[in-house]
Enzyme design. Structure first.
Site, short mmCIF file in Angstrom:
data_model
loop_
_atom_site.label_atom_id
_atom_site.label_comp_id
_atom_site.label_asym_id
_atom_site.label_seq_id
_atom_site.Cartn_x
_atom_site.Cartn_y
_atom_site.Cartn_z
N SER A 59 20.31 60.53 75.86
CA SER A 59 19.87 60.55 74.13
C SER A 59 19.26 61.77 74.03
O SER A 59 19.07 61.67 72.77
CB SER A 59 18.48 59.15 74.12
OG SER A 59 18.72 58.35 74.03
N LYS A 62 21.02 63.37 70.82
CA LYS A 62 20.75 63.50 69.71
C LYS A 62 20.08 64.12 69.70
O LYS A 62 19.99 64.85 67.94
CB LYS A 62 20.00 61.95 69.63
CG LYS A 62 20.30 60.56 69.39
CD LYS A 62 19.24 59.28 69.23
CE LYS A 62 19.89 58.08 69.81
NZ LYS A 62 19.86 57.36 70.96
N SER A 114 14.91 57.04 68.95
CA SER A 114 16.67 56.67 69.84
C SER A 114 17.28 55.90 69.24
O SER A 114 18.36 55.27 69.63
CB SER A 114 16.13 56.42 71.42
OG SER A 114 16.98 57.01 71.79
#
Length: 190
Positions: A59, A62, A114
């Site tokens: 993640s 991101k 997330s």
């Protein structure tokens, strides 16, 4: 008796301080595959271990999604959810096709929760398609000098060929922190 107890406390304190001083000169034992510790004020690298090793980034992907969103939108832009966002799995906020949400809310969902569906909604909004957005991600990585990074998806689910390094993630995070909205969002998550 009090004097003996005081001497014992001073002795124990001296032992603790000696242990702390001794450990301050040796590097920490790290069990992770890579690490990078940088002084946020001076930029001096304090510790590194395999800092340029290419590893799955999950993640942390991101962070790049956020940077492109921050570069290419206004905080109050409204995103109409489309593309693959409503069908993305794993961590989600349950977006539905046609739903409308402000960029800042989707960005917060992507960064704090997330939310993979939020990352895909933002990618489709900014890039027009997910594949175009991924090309934008790789172009931005090249522009920033992230030589150990390659993107395949905007959310970070494990995908062959999708990787980064501790040093590249540090550089990317520093770029994100230039934006007040990013700082407000990540401050909220703590």
């Amino acid at each position: 008796m009090l004097r003996r107890a005081l001497v014992l406390v001073v002795f124990l304190l001296a032992l603790v301080l000696a242990e702390v001083a001794g450990s301050a000169t040796s590097p920490p034992a790290i069990s992770s595959r890579a690490a990078l510790l940088v002084d946020g004020t001076t930029g001096e690298t304090l510790f590194e271990q395999n800092a340029d090793k290419r590893l799955p980034m999950a993640s942390l992907t991101k962070l790049m999604t956020a940077l492109l969103v921050l570069d290419n939108t206004k905080n109050d832009d409204v995103v109409r959810v489309s593309g693959p966002a409503p069908t993305v799995g794993e961590s989600t906020i349950g977006l539905r096709a046609g739903e409308r949400l402000p960029v800042r809310d989707l960005l917060a969902a992507a960064l704090i929760q997330s939310a993979n569906d939020a990352a895909y909604a933002l990618a489709t909004y900014v890039g027009g398609t997910v594949s175009k957005f991924v090309r934008m991600m790789n172009a931005k990585a090249k522009e920033l000098g992230l030589t150990h990074t390659h993107y395949v998806v905007p959310d970070g689910l494990d995908t062959p060929g999708h990787y980064s390094s501790a040093r590249d993630i540090y550089t990317l995070a520093r770029e994100d922190l230039k934006y007040p909205l990013f700082r407000r969002i990540v401050k909220r998550s703590g």
